[in-house]
Scaffold this motif. Structure first.
Motif, PDB file in Angstrom:
ATOM      1  N   ASN A 113       0.876  -1.182   0.000  1.00  0.00           N
ATOM      2  CA  ASN A 113       0.000   0.000   0.000  1.00  0.00           C
ATOM      3  C   ASN A 113       0.911   1.229   0.000  1.00  0.00           C
ATOM      4  N   LYS A 161       0.206   4.246  -0.290  1.00  0.00           N
ATOM      5  CA  LYS A 161      -0.426   5.455   0.271  1.00  0.00           C
ATOM      6  C   LYS A 161      -0.175   6.658  -0.660  1.00  0.00           C
ATOM      7  N   HIS A 178      -9.569   0.934   4.847  1.00  0.00           N
ATOM      8  CA  HIS A 178      -8.287   1.138   5.535  1.00  0.00           C
ATOM      9  C   HIS A 178      -8.521   2.066   6.732  1.00  0.00           C
ATOM     10  N   GLU A 186      -6.979   4.497   7.834  1.00  0.00           N
ATOM     11  CA  GLU A 186      -6.812   5.932   7.542  1.00  0.00           C
ATOM     12  C   GLU A 186      -8.068   6.494   6.865  1.00  0.00           C
ATOM     13  N   GLU A 209      -5.374  -5.225  10.541  1.00  0.00           N
ATOM     14  CA  GLU A 209      -4.391  -4.161  10.721  1.00  0.00           C
ATOM     15  C   GLU A 209      -4.635  -3.456  12.051  1.00  0.00           C
ATOM     16  N   ALA A 255      -0.315  -0.373  15.222  1.00  0.00           N
ATOM     17  CA  ALA A 255       0.905  -0.892  14.603  1.00  0.00           C
ATOM     18  C   ALA A 255       1.154  -0.291  13.223  1.00  0.00           C
ATOM     19  N   ILE A 256       0.199   0.500  12.722  1.00  0.00           N
ATOM     20  CA  ILE A 256       0.337   1.034  11.360  1.00  0.00           C
ATOM     21  C   ILE A 256       1.238   2.263  11.355  1.00  0.00           C
ATOM     22  N   GLY A 257       2.350   2.154  10.647  1.00  0.00           N
ATOM     23  CA  GLY A 257       3.255   3.284  10.480  1.00  0.00           C
ATOM     24  C   GLY A 257       3.960   3.695  11.764  1.00  0.00           C
ATOM     25  N   GLY A 304      -1.304  -6.567   8.664  1.00  0.00           N
ATOM     26  CA  GLY A 304      -0.723  -5.268   8.308  1.00  0.00           C
ATOM     27  C   GLY A 304      -0.398  -4.478   9.555  1.00  0.00           C
ATOM     28  N   GLY A 305       0.767  -3.891   9.580  1.00  0.00           N
ATOM     29  CA  GLY A 305       1.188  -3.088  10.730  1.00  0.00           C
ATOM     30  C   GLY A 305       2.679  -3.238  10.920  1.00  0.00           C
ATOM     31  N   SER A 306       3.434  -2.361  10.207  1.00  0.00           N
ATOM     32  CA  SER A 306       4.897  -2.363  10.312  1.00  0.00           C
ATOM     33  C   SER A 306       5.517  -3.723  10.015  1.00  0.00           C
ATOM     34  N   LEU A 345      -0.196  -6.833   4.307  1.00  0.00           N
ATOM     35  CA  LEU A 345      -0.493  -5.555   3.651  1.00  0.00           C
ATOM     36  C   LEU A 345       0.552  -4.604   4.220  1.00  0.00           C
ATOM     37  N   ILE A 346       1.384  -4.086   3.331  1.00  0.00           N
ATOM     38  CA  ILE A 346       2.589  -3.407   3.792  1.00  0.00           C
ATOM     39  C   ILE A 346       2.595  -1.958   3.332  1.00  0.00           C
ATOM     40  N   GLY A 347       2.799  -1.050   4.280  1.00  0.00           N
ATOM     41  CA  GLY A 347       2.868   0.375   3.953  1.00  0.00           C
ATOM     42  C   GLY A 347       4.311   0.801   3.746  1.00  0.00           C
ATOM     43  N   GLY A 348       4.944   1.277   4.819  1.00  0.00           N
ATOM     44  CA  GLY A 348       6.296   1.835   4.736  1.00  0.00           C
ATOM     45  C   GLY A 348       7.292   0.961   3.979  1.00  0.00           C
TER      46      GLY A 348
END
Ligand code: PEP
Length: 255
Positions: A9, A11, A95, A97, A167, A171-173, A210-212, A231-234
């Protein structure tokens, strides 16, 4: 046998040049696999270009959001059929956010989920608790509420070709990650809830964490029986970081 899905993701990050480099790196650094699927979810303006670049490679493309409406006077929104039209096969819905910053309700998320499915997209339904809710021992009830809203609106059969992402919002971001055991407990709860409605559907649903998630913590998380990917952000913004998670999934799948 469920496959792993490793989904990035992005973002609101990237530009044309950086995206090209990232996608090229992911395609070059991973292989088509029977056991691990790879997905990227760029911002809306870049979806068509990324889908074109991904072409018929093993890298799939999804959106980060979708409208619950088919067409019409919804300024700034993107219809599910438009996403299909430009080459998306997945859409993230609900999501945290979107829920917190843009006020998306459980009912709206359910409507988006239905609309995505009706247009032939695979929805990735995000659910998860805040830190406050976890500390108040409400993790399961929050996840149940968010999931039930969608099951009630769409029916359990609508989960036969869908993905759920657990998620935890805390833990997100943040660099904090649920331990493999904490995540597994919630994943099992989610699958058991679905199983009470339809065991076959529940057994087939991919439930992502998902979460770091990063290369270092991915092996521990992905070894858990009910964690079917991330599900991966950063860590999805640099090909080396993202590929480390893809590789972890390939290793766990082969072990
Ligand atoms: C996300 O936003 O879906 C996410 C999991 O982000 P991060 O990996 O950065 O925590």
């Amino acid at each position: 046998m469920r496959k792993f899905l490793v989904a990035g993701n992005w973002k609101m990050n990237g530009d044309t040049a950086r995206n090209r480099e990232l996608v090229a790196g992911i395609i070059a650094g991973s292989k088509p696999s029977e056991t691990v699927e790879v997905l990227v979810c760029p911002p809306f303006p870049y979806l068509a270009a990324v889908a074109e670049q991904a072409g018929d490679s093993h890298v799939m493309v999804g959106s980060q959001n979708v409208s619950e409406h088919e067409s019409g006077a919804y300024t700034g929104e993107t219809a599910p059929a438009m996403l299909r039209d430009v080459g998306c096969t997945y859409a993230i819905v609900g999501h945290s956010e979107r829920r917190t910053l843009y006020g998306e309700t459980d009912d709206q998320v359910a409507a988006k989920y239905r609309a995505a499915l009706d247009a032939g997209l695979t929805p990735i339904l995000c659910i998860g608790e805040t830190l406050e809710e976890r500390e108040a021992m409400q993790t399961e009830s929050v996840c149940s509420r968010q999931l039930s809203a969608v099951v009630a609106a769409t029916g359990i059969e609508a989960f036969a070709s869908a993905v759920i992402a657990y998620e935890p919002v805390w833990a997100i971001g943040t660099g904090l990650t649920a331990t493999p055991e904490q995540a597994q407990d919630v994943h099992l709860h989610i699958r058991s809830m679905l199983s009470a409605e339809n065991a076959e559907v529940a057994a087939g649903v991919q439930i992502l964490y998902g979460g770091s998630m990063k290369g270092e913590n991915a092996p521990g998380l992905l070894t858990m029986p009910d964690i079917d990917g991330g599900l991966i952000g950063g860590a999805s913004l640099k090909s080396a970081d993202f590929l480390a998670i893809v590789e972890a999934a390939v290793e766990v799948a082969g072990s």
